[in-house]
Motif scaffolding. Structure first.
Motif, PDB file in Angstrom:
ATOM      1  N   MET A   3       0.808  -1.232   0.000  1.00 15.15           N
ATOM      2  CA  MET A   3       0.000   0.000   0.000  1.00 15.15           C
ATOM      3  C   MET A   3       0.835   1.272   0.000  1.00 15.15           C
ATOM      4  O   MET A   3       0.598   2.177  -0.800  1.00 15.15           O
ATOM      5  CB  MET A   3      -0.956  -0.009   1.193  1.00 15.15           C
ATOM      6  CG  MET A   3      -2.297  -0.639   0.918  1.00 15.15           C
ATOM      7  SD  MET A   3      -3.404   0.413  -0.062  1.00 15.15           S
ATOM      8  CE  MET A   3      -3.789   1.709   1.127  1.00 15.15           C
ATOM      9  N   PRO A   4       1.844   1.396   0.878  1.00 12.74           N
ATOM     10  CA  PRO A   4       2.622   2.647   0.874  1.00 12.74           C
ATOM     11  C   PRO A   4       3.403   2.868  -0.423  1.00 12.74           C
ATOM     12  O   PRO A   4       3.677   4.016  -0.787  1.00 12.74           O
ATOM     13  CB  PRO A   4       3.575   2.473   2.074  1.00 12.74           C
ATOM     14  CG  PRO A   4       2.894   1.473   2.966  1.00 12.74           C
ATOM     15  CD  PRO A   4       2.223   0.531   2.023  1.00 12.74           C
ATOM     16  N   ARG A   5       3.768   1.791  -1.099  1.00 12.42           N
ATOM     17  CA  ARG A   5       4.458   1.953  -2.391  1.00 12.42           C
ATOM     18  C   ARG A   5       3.478   2.324  -3.490  1.00 12.42           C
ATOM     19  O   ARG A   5       3.789   3.149  -4.352  1.00 12.42           O
ATOM     20  CB  ARG A   5       5.190   0.658  -2.761  1.00 12.42           C
ATOM     21  CG  ARG A   5       6.312   0.268  -1.804  1.00 12.42           C
ATOM     22  CD  ARG A   5       7.211  -0.803  -2.400  1.00 12.42           C
ATOM     23  NE  ARG A   5       6.488  -2.029  -2.723  1.00 12.42           N
ATOM     24  CZ  ARG A   5       6.284  -3.007  -1.849  1.00 12.42           C
ATOM     25  NH1 ARG A   5       6.733  -2.895  -0.603  1.00 12.42           N
ATOM     26  NH2 ARG A   5       5.637  -4.110  -2.208  1.00 12.42           N
ATOM     27  N   ARG A   6       2.323   1.734  -3.463  1.00 11.42           N
ATOM     28  CA  ARG A   6       1.329   2.030  -4.493  1.00 11.42           C
ATOM     29  C   ARG A   6       0.801   3.444  -4.339  1.00 11.42           C
ATOM     30  O   ARG A   6       0.561   4.134  -5.338  1.00 11.42           O
ATOM     31  CB  ARG A   6       0.169   1.029  -4.393  1.00 11.42           C
ATOM     32  CG  ARG A   6      -0.932   1.297  -5.410  1.00 11.42           C
ATOM     33  CD  ARG A   6      -2.033   0.270  -5.325  1.00 11.42           C
ATOM     34  NE  ARG A   6      -3.111   0.591  -6.255  1.00 11.42           N
ATOM     35  CZ  ARG A   6      -4.226  -0.113  -6.389  1.00 11.42           C
ATOM     36  NH1 ARG A   6      -4.398  -1.213  -5.653  1.00 11.42           N
ATOM     37  NH2 ARG A   6      -5.162   0.247  -7.246  1.00 11.42           N
ATOM     38  N   PHE A   7       0.620   3.864  -3.086  1.00 14.16           N
ATOM     39  CA  PHE A   7       0.116   5.215  -2.808  1.00 14.16           C
ATOM     40  C   PHE A   7       1.137   5.926  -1.921  1.00 14.16           C
ATOM     41  O   PHE A   7       1.040   5.863  -0.681  1.00 14.16           O
ATOM     42  CB  PHE A   7      -1.238   5.163  -2.100  1.00 14.16           C
ATOM     43  CG  PHE A   7      -2.314   4.450  -2.864  1.00 14.16           C
ATOM     44  CD1 PHE A   7      -2.944   5.055  -3.943  1.00 14.16           C
ATOM     45  CD2 PHE A   7      -2.701   3.162  -2.501  1.00 14.16           C
ATOM     46  CE1 PHE A   7      -3.949   4.400  -4.645  1.00 14.16           C
ATOM     47  CE2 PHE A   7      -3.702   2.500  -3.191  1.00 14.16           C
ATOM     48  CZ  PHE A   7      -4.329   3.118  -4.273  1.00 14.16           C
ATOM     49  N   PRO A   8       2.131   6.595  -2.509  1.00 12.50           N
ATOM     50  CA  PRO A   8       3.193   7.225  -1.705  1.00 12.50           C
ATOM     51  C   PRO A   8       2.668   8.250  -0.701  1.00 12.50           C
ATOM     52  O   PRO A   8       3.331   8.529   0.301  1.00 12.50           O
ATOM     53  CB  PRO A   8       4.081   7.889  -2.757  1.00 12.50           C
ATOM     54  CG  PRO A   8       3.835   7.101  -4.004  1.00 12.50           C
ATOM     55  CD  PRO A   8       2.398   6.708  -3.955  1.00 12.50           C
TER      56      PRO A   8
END
Length: 619
Positions: A263-268
């Motif tokens: 999630m944090p990589r997909r949505f920085p």
């Protein structure tokens, strides 16, 4: 809507999550950290703050029960218009809305069709449980694997039967289902995906309807579900993903925690919230469970206790299964005598087959239990139905029927969990028949029903670790924490499966509120070393009783009389190893007797004076 109620009693991190009503939010929620409270309050705040109307929000979870609980909590908070559904029910509603009907009749269970197909397999595999075959079909379909691509997709994954046979089963299942006009639950998701991919108008209408999404238990999402979620979401980012990768235990169905972790990589720009305040367990239980965290990988979370201090967890090795069972029975009686209701106690096992051990133990000890059912499982049902009631030899008849139903003398390692359970159940039934001292098959059947007939509501919970997920108990026992049990034998050749087994142990540990006990009788599980437990070498076995002090024979005679008087098995009074220790130490006072391993407060009160008297007579 009472907006004050939304924020009542929230801790700092819970409040932070609730206040983020827009944009991507990733909530990493540790065990017992108030996950459901947090996400329902956040959804209610989305409505109260007018970020979204209630009918613009879709909340997705994994079971109808969880969806119902979420809907009830939202209604109580004044957000009753929010749709709370499972992935499958959401897909079904969307197919009906945009197509007018489903593309087939929904198959309630794969088992009947797969049992018919399984009966056509070569004899060594003919009796494999249909549920094992169904799980394998679901593993493939959840990963969007077809019968044609099945064998090439396996990698290190091992099916419950040889790959060529499993591919044939998968192909026949899909063909028969299509010919009969049925679809299964995975088909619901696949048809919804194909509908949206082929119909831009339907997809646009769906996206106009739902503007914000919350997905609970996101660590259990599979490729099929994630593909549908991606279509719902499009290029938007109003997604709240909630889960705990430490509790991802359904890899055998194709689930993976990678979508949560990504999630944090997909949505920085995602807000990442860690819920680490635990409202379930004592500091001692949490400190014990946290020892496993460095090996769990993923997103690090260290749970912090909010409850008062309690007792230290127990980790003990026993000489054999009888000694382990006696310990569990004795400790349960002590806790119950101290006021703990039996329904607040759980014994959690890795395999269904192991639950039968404790069914026998609890039945003999007259301890009510719930959740286990040897006689309702497939092996016992089929065997009892096939018995010739007029057979001259009970043991011979049971053995013959068990072999006819596929009992293997040396089962291979590559067995599905349910087939492993079935093999163990068949072996147990043969052993029970060999030990039975009655004359007829009818008497044997009645003997089994009496022996395994004490299951009842309000008793001790006897559950597999998988079924215990999401539950909590004041006292938890984890027996057989040993190699080939936890991790189970089929998992021991696959690092990914070993990781699932480690997380399964973590789930078991974090079910306990106050009392936790781990035990083992064979080679200790590798996970015990990761918990910092150094297994002690077993005491050398004695060749015969002649090597023991004479007090041992006296104590055994006393124990037999007491057990008969109480109508309980002798080992429930004291196990042999405890009597050996008492005979060697020869205590003369209650205080000295209390120092002997295996002599707890309840046993001391119940038997202490009698033991000392028996020792005095033999002096």
């Amino acid at each position: 809507m009472d907006e004050r109620a939304i924020f009542d009693d929230l801790n700092t991190e819970q409040r932070r999550a609730v206040e983020h009503v827009r944009g991507p939010v990733c909530i990493l929620a540790g065990a017992g950290s108030g996950k459901t409270t947090t996400i329902t309050r956040r959804i209610a705040n989305q409505v109260a703050s007018r970020a979204f109307e209630s009918d613009q929000i879709l909340a997705v979870t994994f079971t109808d029960k969880a969806a119902g609980e979420m809907a009830a909590r939202l209604a109580a908070l004044g957000a009753s218009g929010v749709a709370a559904r499972t992935f499958h029910s959401a897909a079904l509603a969307q197919l009906r809305a945009f197509r007018g009907e489903t593309p087939g009749k929904i198959l309630a269970s794969k088992a009947l069709s797969l049992r018919y197909i399984g009966n056509s397999l070569p004899r060594p595999y003919r009796f494999r449980p249909a549920a094992d075959l169904a799980t394998e079909v679901e593993w493939a379909k959840n990963r969007r694997v077809t019968p044609e691509s099945y064998r090439a997709s396996l990698g290190r994954h091992e099916p419950p039967i040889p790959p060529d046979l499993m591919a044939r089963v998968f192909r026949d299942y899909e063909r028969r289902k299509a010919e009969a006009g049925y679809i299964d639950f995975e088909d619901l998701l696949e048809h919804a995906i194909r509908m949206f991919e082929a119909d831009p108008g339907a997809l646009e209408a769906l996206r106009a309807r739902y503007l914000a999404f919350t997905v609970d238990e996101y660590q259990d999402v599979n490729l099929l579900q994630q593909t549908l979620l991606d279509l719902w979401l499009g290029e938007r980012s109003d997604l709240c993903a909630v889960g705990d990768d430490y509790q991802s235990i359904y890899g055998f169905t194709g689930a993976t925690p990678e979508y949560l972790l990504a999630m944090p990589r997909r949505f920085p720009d995602a807000a990442v919230v860690r819920l680490e305040d635990n409202y379930r367990s004592t500091p001692e239980v949490l400190a014990f469970a946290n020892r496993l965290v460095p090996k769990l990988g993923g997103a690090e979370k260290t749970l912090r206790a909010t409850r008062p201090a309690g007792v230290e967890p127990v980790a003990r090795e026993f000489a054999d299964a009888d000694a382990e069972g006696a310990f569990v029975v004795g400790r349960i009686r002590e806790l119950h005598a101290a006021g703990l209701p039996l329904e607040e106690i759980a014994v959690l096992v890795r395999l269904n087959a192991r639950s039968a051990d404790f069914e026998e133990i609890f039945t003999q000890a007259w301890i009510p239990f719930q959740g286990a059912a040897l006689l309702t499982r497939d092996a016992a049902r089929q065997l009892l139905k096939a018995l010739n009631r007029g057979a001259p030899s009970v043991a011979g008849e049971v053995r013959q029927v068990a072999r006819a139903q596929g009992l293997l003398d040396d089962p291979p390692d590559r067995l599905g969990e349910r087939e492993q359970t079935r093999q163990n159940d068949l072996s147990r039934l043969v052993r029970l028949a060999e030990e039975f001292d009655g004359d007829t098959v009818d008497e044997f059947v009645e003997h089994l029903r009496a022996r395994f007939a004490h299951g009842a509501q309000g008793g001790v919970h006897l559950l597999t670790l998988h079924r215990a997920k999401g539950l909590e108990f004041e006292a938890v026992f984890l027996p057989r924490v040993e190699e080939k049990e936890l991790p189970c034998k089929p998992a021991m050749r696959n690092p990914e499966a070993i990781a699932d087994e480690r997380r399964l142990l973590y789930v078991g540990l974090t079910r306990a509120k106050r009392h936790l006990a781990l035990s083992w009788t064979q080679r200790p599980s590798r996970f015990l070393g990761e918990l910092g437990i150094a297994a002690q070498p077993k005491r050398p076995a004695r060749k015969d009783e002649a090597e023991l002090p004479p007090q041992y024979a006296t104590l055994k005679e006393w124990r037999l009389k007491r057990a008969r008087a109480d109508e309980i098995p002798a080992y429930v009074v004291f196990h042999n190893s405890t009597l050996e220790e008492i005979a060697e130490r020869r205590p003369t006072t209650i205080s000295e007797l209390a120092t002997v391993p295996g002599v707890g407060p309840a046993k001391l009160e119940r038997y202490g004076s009698e033991v000392l008297a028996a020792l005095a007579e033999s002096a």
